[in-house]
Design a protein around this motif. Structure first.
Motif, PDB file in Angstrom:
ATOM      1  N   LYS A   1       2.008  31.092 -14.734  1.00  0.00           N
ATOM      2  CA  LYS A   1       1.102  31.252 -15.860  1.00  0.00           C
ATOM      3  C   LYS A   1       1.895  31.181 -17.165  1.00  0.00           C
ATOM      4  CE  LYS A   1      -2.086  34.224 -13.275  1.00  0.00           C
ATOM      5  NZ  LYS A   1      -2.794  35.534 -13.260  1.00  0.00           N
ATOM      6  N   GLU A   2       1.173  30.949 -18.257  1.00  0.00           N
ATOM      7  CA  GLU A   2       1.839  30.795 -19.547  1.00  0.00           C
ATOM      8  C   GLU A   2       1.177  31.694 -20.582  1.00  0.00           C
ATOM      9  OE1 GLU A   2       2.887  27.319 -22.852  1.00  0.00           O
ATOM     10  OE2 GLU A   2       1.791  26.825 -21.009  1.00  0.00           O
TER      11      GLU A   2
ATOM     12  N   ILE B   1       0.855  -1.177   0.000  1.00  0.00           N
ATOM     13  CA  ILE B   1       0.000   0.000   0.000  1.00  0.00           C
ATOM     14  C   ILE B   1       0.891   1.226   0.000  1.00  0.00           C
ATOM     15  CG2 ILE B   1      -0.177   0.074   2.527  1.00  0.00           C
ATOM     16  CD1 ILE B   1      -3.077   1.066   2.131  1.00  0.00           C
ATOM     17  N   GLY B   2       0.468   2.259  -0.731  1.00  0.00           N
ATOM     18  CA  GLY B   2       1.274   3.461  -0.822  1.00  0.00           C
ATOM     19  C   GLY B   2       0.440   4.712  -0.728  1.00  0.00           C
ATOM     20  N   VAL B   3       1.057   5.767  -0.240  1.00  0.00           N
ATOM     21  CA  VAL B   3       0.443   7.087  -0.174  1.00  0.00           C
ATOM     22  C   VAL B   3       1.360   8.044  -0.923  1.00  0.00           C
ATOM     23  CG1 VAL B   3      -0.310   8.967   1.320  1.00  0.00           C
ATOM     24  CG2 VAL B   3      -0.612   6.601   2.052  1.00  0.00           C
ATOM     25  N   HIS B   4       0.796   8.859  -1.808  1.00  0.00           N
ATOM     26  CA  HIS B   4       1.626   9.780  -2.564  1.00  0.00           C
ATOM     27  C   HIS B   4       0.995  11.159  -2.611  1.00  0.00           C
ATOM     28  CE1 HIS B   4      -1.110   8.069  -5.653  1.00  0.00           C
ATOM     29  NE2 HIS B   4      -1.125   9.312  -6.105  1.00  0.00           N
ATOM     30  N   LEU B   5       1.851  12.145  -2.686  1.00  0.00           N
ATOM     31  CA  LEU B   5       1.468  13.544  -2.855  1.00  0.00           C
ATOM     32  C   LEU B   5       2.209  14.069  -4.068  1.00  0.00           C
ATOM     33  CD1 LEU B   5       0.296  16.311  -2.027  1.00  0.00           C
ATOM     34  CD2 LEU B   5       2.285  16.588  -0.530  1.00  0.00           C
ATOM     35  N   GLU B   6       1.448  14.638  -4.997  1.00  0.00           N
ATOM     36  CA  GLU B   6       2.040  15.121  -6.238  1.00  0.00           C
ATOM     37  C   GLU B   6       1.449  16.480  -6.567  1.00  0.00           C
ATOM     38  OE1 GLU B   6       3.314  13.058 -10.470  1.00  0.00           O
ATOM     39  OE2 GLU B   6       1.793  12.157  -9.201  1.00  0.00           O
ATOM     40  N   VAL B   7       2.300  17.389  -7.035  1.00  0.00           N
ATOM     41  CA  VAL B   7       1.845  18.723  -7.416  1.00  0.00           C
ATOM     42  C   VAL B   7       2.379  19.032  -8.805  1.00  0.00           C
ATOM     43  CG1 VAL B   7       1.768  21.171  -6.843  1.00  0.00           C
ATOM     44  CG2 VAL B   7       1.867  19.467  -5.007  1.00  0.00           C
ATOM     45  N   PHE B   8       1.471  19.271  -9.721  1.00  0.00           N
ATOM     46  CA  PHE B   8       1.809  19.703 -11.071  1.00  0.00           C
ATOM     47  C   PHE B   8       1.822  21.226 -11.096  1.00  0.00           C
ATOM     48  CE2 PHE B   8       0.548  21.082 -15.296  1.00  0.00           C
ATOM     49  CZ  PHE B   8       1.331  20.307 -16.137  1.00  0.00           C
TER      50      PHE B   8
ATOM     51  N   THR C   1      -2.574  24.408 -12.168  1.00  0.00           N
ATOM     52  CA  THR C   1      -1.900  23.700 -11.074  1.00  0.00           C
ATOM     53  C   THR C   1      -2.806  22.602 -10.559  1.00  0.00           C
ATOM     54  OG1 THR C   1      -0.645  25.662 -10.435  1.00  0.00           O
ATOM     55  CG2 THR C   1      -0.898  23.940  -8.781  1.00  0.00           C
ATOM     56  N   ILE C   2      -2.260  21.391 -10.470  1.00  0.00           N
ATOM     57  CA  ILE C   2      -3.061  20.246 -10.049  1.00  0.00           C
ATOM     58  C   ILE C   2      -2.396  19.592  -8.840  1.00  0.00           C
ATOM     59  CG2 ILE C   2      -4.118  18.073 -10.757  1.00  0.00           C
ATOM     60  CD1 ILE C   2      -3.750  18.942 -13.638  1.00  0.00           C
ATOM     61  N   PRO C   3      -2.966  19.723  -7.657  1.00  0.00           N
ATOM     62  CA  PRO C   3      -2.476  18.941  -6.516  1.00  0.00           C
ATOM     63  C   PRO C   3      -3.153  17.575  -6.523  1.00  0.00           C
ATOM     64  CG  PRO C   3      -4.137  20.490  -5.783  1.00  0.00           C
ATOM     65  CD  PRO C   3      -4.003  20.684  -7.266  1.00  0.00           C
ATOM     66  N   ASN C   4      -2.398  16.566  -6.232  1.00  0.00           N
ATOM     67  CA  ASN C   4      -2.941  15.208  -6.295  1.00  0.00           C
ATOM     68  C   ASN C   4      -2.475  14.427  -5.075  1.00  0.00           C
ATOM     69  OD1 ASN C   4      -4.210  12.873  -7.335  1.00  0.00           O
ATOM     70  ND2 ASN C   4      -2.270  12.192  -8.210  1.00  0.00           N
TER      71      ASN C   4
END
Length: 774
Positions: free
Chosen positions: A743-744, A730-737, A764-767
């Motif tokens: 801005k672009e 089992i795993g827990v992950h935190l990812e931020v794009f 921006t996508i926090p996951n």
């Protein structure tokens, strides 16, 4: 001619004359003849490294598999494990190892056993050395199952080690672990030159990819997103509408869900994703640009699965054998509850889901059949009750038969439906396709593939007469039937240190009473300089029908007015294995596009009208790609990819750079895997801004000397994983794009007195997610 000279100086040389195409072909043939001449003076040597870092799973020698050409499994030169400190008793650990064509273990994963023995076996196996697997007389990469036995040495008995290994002088450490191969799957069949691959194991550790192998394509050299995070790519100057998508040889309209969503196939199904930048295998065609092709992995012969819960969606996968192990079944899917989250902040409604079902069954030792059904759905509605939705579905019926150890026939029939809907109406494409390929190793140093495919598409447009652009829509997408037929042949010759792969594909297109023929010759060559270094090059002439709308299911332009689009693509590069398990690749490329449909690159927008369909451009892309990477499966991993390029367009009286020309594109990242299942990683993405759009008497023109500001983003990822037992973790992950919230500028337009920029983002996508394997 300097590579970045004005296109106006080059236009007379870029016309599609026979002399140009023959001269372009001659470039590679001369180089190939040169390397063949060198090969005659060189001793016969197998190609010890598959090109471009790929590891396709092609055949298996497991007990339930159809038997391929004979394989000599990897044999250990150095395979010893130390007894884990603090452990007691005996244990057996079953490992899944990937052994490269040079005998190095590049990936180790415990599939049976208990901690702390599993962790010790995984870590120490990465230091093992093997004699690589041998198939058809040459080393190949292989995935093997290995059994490791740990026995605690009695206090009075010194630790023993295998012959040739240095034993430990501490009775607290290991009696040598006994290891034996249980299963061998060949991974290292040679792939075409100038091809890059991403495995699922690499993608799940790449920050910003959200564990999706398809999204990891963005990190490869030569690839530029239209907008950061948006999965529409310009690849070596080819616009998104000229990039093809295939899953197990099945053509699909899109790879990702809308609104920066994940890929449309559960990641655990993907064995690898191949990016063919130019000159793809002859069995893949009908696109004048790059092709992104993925291979799915067969369900394993045991009960198990995966489950995940993330901020935006939840997914699961389960597989099980049946019929005494002769068959395997798999079910997977993902459902998004973004609508529930969006409803907290807006009246908009967003939803997506996908599904996959696969069954493989062994009829006899030489014949197997299978069914692979999959599909995806996206929906959006705003507070004005306007909505848009897309979906596609595929059912692929397949058969594989072996006539002997070296001859195989693969055939399949595919049923499909693509649909796009809005409040104005809908577009539907119902398709029937068939494909077949016969491959054989007719000599120790040569193989041959011959095949064909056909497609019938039945298009329906249902739009009210009061709809905006009704006349244009009816002209672009009338109700009709399109037919396409193809035949292809490809052979591979391994002559000493040289591998040459010529091929040809012929497609016949028919739409609205018009017929066009596309003849696509292609050839690639690899010359092995040393066991660590090689040169490669490829050349291909490619064709496709008019197509300016990417990733819109059912929205294929009707007719063949203006003829086929075509391209001539050439690349030359070098690859070497550096110290510290670093692989380096340098590639130069040139692509020329004739009769190109690219309103996005020429006008900066994709207008849905007849003028866009009939507008054609002459294009060119030249550049240099550099790639350095240390495998993401290593404890310390890293990558650096850089592309220096120039993409130009000439249409009508206007000429200049493409609207999405970016001179510099760079990806760089680093990751570290700590003890106890912790892992951290970061990735930076940089590219120069889009050129400024200026209106002239000859139409819009893009100024390469005056650009929007450059863009940079930083993606971060952290993970903690616990091993609970055999095949259970089992795993827990935190990812931020885009953790930098940048801005672009996606468009910059200047008039006589002022300039105006269109800014997107910040996207921006926090996951945050939890996933488990059982």
């Amino acid at each position: 001619m300097p590579p970045f000279s004005p296109i106006s100086a080059q236009l007379p040389r870029l016309r599609p004359r026979p002399s140009l195409l023959l001269g372009f072909l001659g470039d590679l043939w001369c180089a190939t003849l040169f390397t063949l001449g060198l090969a005659q003076a060189a001793p016969n040597a197998p190609d010890p490294h598959p090109q471009a870092g790929s590891s396709p799973a092609l055949v298996s020698t497991s007990p339930n598999a159809v038997h391929p050409p004979s394989i000599t499994p990897p044999s250990p030169i150095q395979a010893i494990s130390q007894y884990p400190e603090g452990a007691t008793g005996s244990s057996v650990v079953e490992l899944e190892l990937i052994v490269s064509a040079t005998g190095e273990v590049v990936l180790a994963r415990a599939v049976r056993g208990a901690p702390p023995f599993t962790g010790a076996a995984e870590e120490q196996a990465l230091r093992w050395k093997f004699v690589p697997a041998i198939q058809a007389g040459k080393p190949v990469a292989a995935k093997i199952r290995y059994e490791v036995r740990f026995e605690q040495a009695p206090p009075s008995e010194p630790t023993a080690a295998p012959k040739g290994e240095q034993g430990s002088d501490s009775t607290a450490l290991a009696r040598a672990a006994e290891a034996r191969p249980l299963e061998v799957t060949v991974l290292g069949a040679d792939v075409p030159a100038d091809t890059s691959s991403v495995s699922r194991a690499e993608a799940r550790q790449l920050p910003g990819a959200f564990c999706d192998p398809f999204r990891a394509i963005e990190s490869l050299p030569g690839v530029t997103s239209v907008v950061s995070g948006l999965p529409f790519f310009f690849i070596r100057g080819a616009p998104p509408g000229n990039v093809g998508y295939f899953i197990d040889g099945v053509s699909v309209p899109l790879l990702f869900h809308a609104f920066l969503g994940p890929q449309v196939i559960h990641p655990s199904l993907i064995e690898r994703v191949d990016l063919y930048r130019g000159g793809p295998p002859a069995e893949l065609g009908r696109y004048a640009g790059a092709i992104i092709s993925s291979k799915t992995t067969p369900p394993p012969p045991r009960f198990g699965g995966e489950a995940s819960v993330r901020v935006l969606d939840a997914g699961g996968l389960v597989h099980a054998p049946f019929a005494n192990g002769n068959g395997q079944m798999l079910l997977a899917g993902r459902y998004s509850y973004t609508g529930l989250i969006a409803s907290l902040f807006t009246d908009a409604s967003i939803a997506y889901w996908d599904y996959q079902a696969r069954t493989d069954y062994k009829l006899t030792s030489q014949n197997s059949i299978g069914v692979f059904a999959f599909g995806a759905y996206d929906y959006f509605a705003d507070n004005n009750r306007d909505f848009a939705g897309t979906e596609f579905h595929r059912v692929d019926l397949r058969h594989t038969g072996h006539f002997d150890a070296s001859t195989k026939l693969e055939s399949a029939v595919t049923l499909g439906i693509d649909r796009s809907r809005t409040t104005l109406g809908y577009l539907v494409d119902r398709t029937l396709r068939a494909r077949s390929a016969l491959s054989t190793d007719f000599a120790d140093n040569a193989s041959f593939t011959l095949g064909g495919d056909a497609a019938l598409d039945f298009f329906v447009l249902n739009v009210g007469r009061d709809a905006a652009n009704y006349a244009d829509l009816k002209a672009l997408f009338p109700t009709r039937m399109d037919a396409t037929y193809a035949a292809f042949a490809e052979t591979e010759w391994r002559l000493g240190r040289v591998r040459v792969t010529p091929g040809i594909r012929v497609d016949r297109y028919h739409s609205l009473g018009q017929t066009e023929l596309g003849v696509d010759p292609r050839i690639s060559a690899v010359y092995q300089l040393t066991p660590e270094s090689s040169l490669f090059q490829s050349l291909g002439l490619l064709h496709q029908p008019p197509s300016f709308l990417p990733a819109v299911p059912g929205a294929r332009v009707a007719g063949l007015k203006g003829g086929l689009q075509s391209s001539a693509q050439h690349s030359f590069g070098a690859k070497t294995h550096l110290p510290l398990q670093i692989t380096g690749t340098a590639t130069t490329f040139q692509s020329i596009f004739f009769d190109l449909n690219d309103p996005l690159g020429t006008m900066g927008q994709a207008d849905v009208d007849a003028e866009s369909r009939d507008s054609r451009a002459l294009g060119r892309a030249v550049g240099l790609e550099l790639d350095l990477r240390r495998a993401l499966t290593e404890r310390l991993s890293g990558q650096l990819s850089y592309t220096l390029s120039r993409t130009t367009r000439a249409y009508g009286k206007s000429e200049g750079v493409s609207a999405f020309d970016r001179t510099h594109v760079a990806n760089f990242g680093i990751g570290y895997r700590f003890d106890r299942g912790y892992q951290l990683g970061g990735r930076g993405v940089f590219y120069t801004g889009v050129p400024t759009r200026r209106l002239t008497d000859d139409g819009p023109r893009y100024d390469s000397a005056d650009r929007a500001s450059s863009f940079f983003r930083l993606d971060l990822r952290a993970e903690k994983r616990w091993v609970l037992g055999p095949n259970r973790d089992i795993g827990v992950h935190l990812e931020v794009f885009n953790a930098t919230l940048n801005k672009e500028v996606v468009r910059r337009e200047c008039g006589p007195r002022s300039c105006e920029s269109t800014v997107a983002g910040p996207f921006t996508i926090p996951n945050i997610g939890v996933d488990a394997t059982f």
